[in-house]
Design a protein around this motif. Structure first.
Motif, PDB file in Angstrom:
ATOM      1  N   ILE A   1      31.555   5.755  11.518  1.00 59.96           N
ATOM      2  CA  ILE A   1      30.746   5.927  10.565  1.00 59.96           C
ATOM      3  C   ILE A   1      29.338   6.358  10.813  1.00 59.96           C
ATOM      4  N   GLY A   2      28.872   7.282  10.000  1.00 59.56           N
ATOM      5  CA  GLY A   2      27.379   7.568  10.140  1.00 59.56           C
ATOM      6  C   GLY A   2      26.950   7.542   9.143  1.00 59.56           C
ATOM      7  N   ALA A   3      25.571   7.139   9.137  1.00 59.52           N
ATOM      8  CA  ALA A   3      24.586   7.080   8.002  1.00 59.52           C
ATOM      9  C   ALA A   3      23.296   7.637   7.983  1.00 59.52           C
ATOM     10  N   THR A   4      22.928   8.471   7.444  1.00 61.76           N
ATOM     11  CA  THR A   4      21.525   9.387   7.473  1.00 61.76           C
ATOM     12  C   THR A   4      20.550   8.398   6.910  1.00 61.76           C
ATOM     13  N   VAL A   5      19.352   8.359   7.732  1.00 64.69           N
ATOM     14  CA  VAL A   5      18.345   7.844   7.067  1.00 64.69           C
ATOM     15  C   VAL A   5      16.857   8.712   7.408  1.00 64.69           C
ATOM     16  N   SER A   6      15.935   8.321   6.652  1.00 62.00           N
ATOM     17  CA  SER A   6      14.566   9.155   6.858  1.00 62.00           C
ATOM     18  C   SER A   6      14.067   8.533   8.062  1.00 62.00           C
ATOM     19  N   PRO A   7      13.314   9.216   9.144  1.00 61.68           N
ATOM     20  CA  PRO A   7      12.740   8.466  10.142  1.00 61.68           C
ATOM     21  C   PRO A   7      11.659   7.494   9.870  1.00 61.68           C
ATOM     22  N   ARG A   8      11.137   7.428   8.555  1.00 57.59           N
ATOM     23  CA  ARG A   8      10.305   6.833   8.137  1.00 57.59           C
ATOM     24  C   ARG A   8      11.040   5.425   7.179  1.00 57.59           C
ATOM     25  N   ASP A   9      12.179   5.326   7.283  1.00 57.56           N
ATOM     26  CA  ASP A   9      12.948   4.126   6.507  1.00 57.56           C
ATOM     27  C   ASP A   9      12.610   2.909   6.930  1.00 57.56           C
ATOM     28  N   PRO A  10      12.422   1.882   6.478  1.00 58.07           N
ATOM     29  CA  PRO A  10      11.946   0.787   6.836  1.00 58.07           C
ATOM     30  C   PRO A  10      12.924   0.010   7.440  1.00 58.07           C
ATOM     31  N   VAL A  11      14.373   0.284   7.369  1.00 62.94           N
ATOM     32  CA  VAL A  11      15.151  -0.390   7.977  1.00 62.94           C
ATOM     33  C   VAL A  11      14.937   0.008   9.398  1.00 62.94           C
TER      34      VAL A  11
END
Length: 83
Positions: free
Chosen positions: A36-46
């Motif tokens: 399972i892959g999820a894409t997030v922004s490099p600045r995402d707080p997670v």
């Protein structure tokens, strides 16, 4: 930035739940041949929550065992390199 949780292959949408010492985030993702892959922004707080979590953070996916991972400095280095 793509977070990939290895697992059985499949197709379709799925979620990844990231649990840290500061909170929980649910990410929309897709199943592929590798997991399972999820894409997030490099600045995402997670990502910061994962890097600065006290001790460990967890990655949960439906139908898969929960992974408990140490928040070692390597995670912070990868996040910073992607920014």
């Amino acid at each position: 930035m793509t977070l990939l949780r290895a697992g059985p292959s499949g197709a379709g949408s799925a979620t990844l739940t990231i649990m840290t010492s500061t909170g929980t985030s649910t990410l929309s993702g897709t199943r592929s041949g590798r997991g399972i892959g999820a894409t997030v922004s490099p600045r995402d707080p997670v990502l910061d929550a994962m890097a600065f979590s006290r001790g460990r953070f967890a990655v949960a996916a439906p139908g898969e065992p929960t992974l408990y991972l140490p928040s070692w400095t390597e995670i912070s280095r990868v996040i910073e390199d992607c920014r």
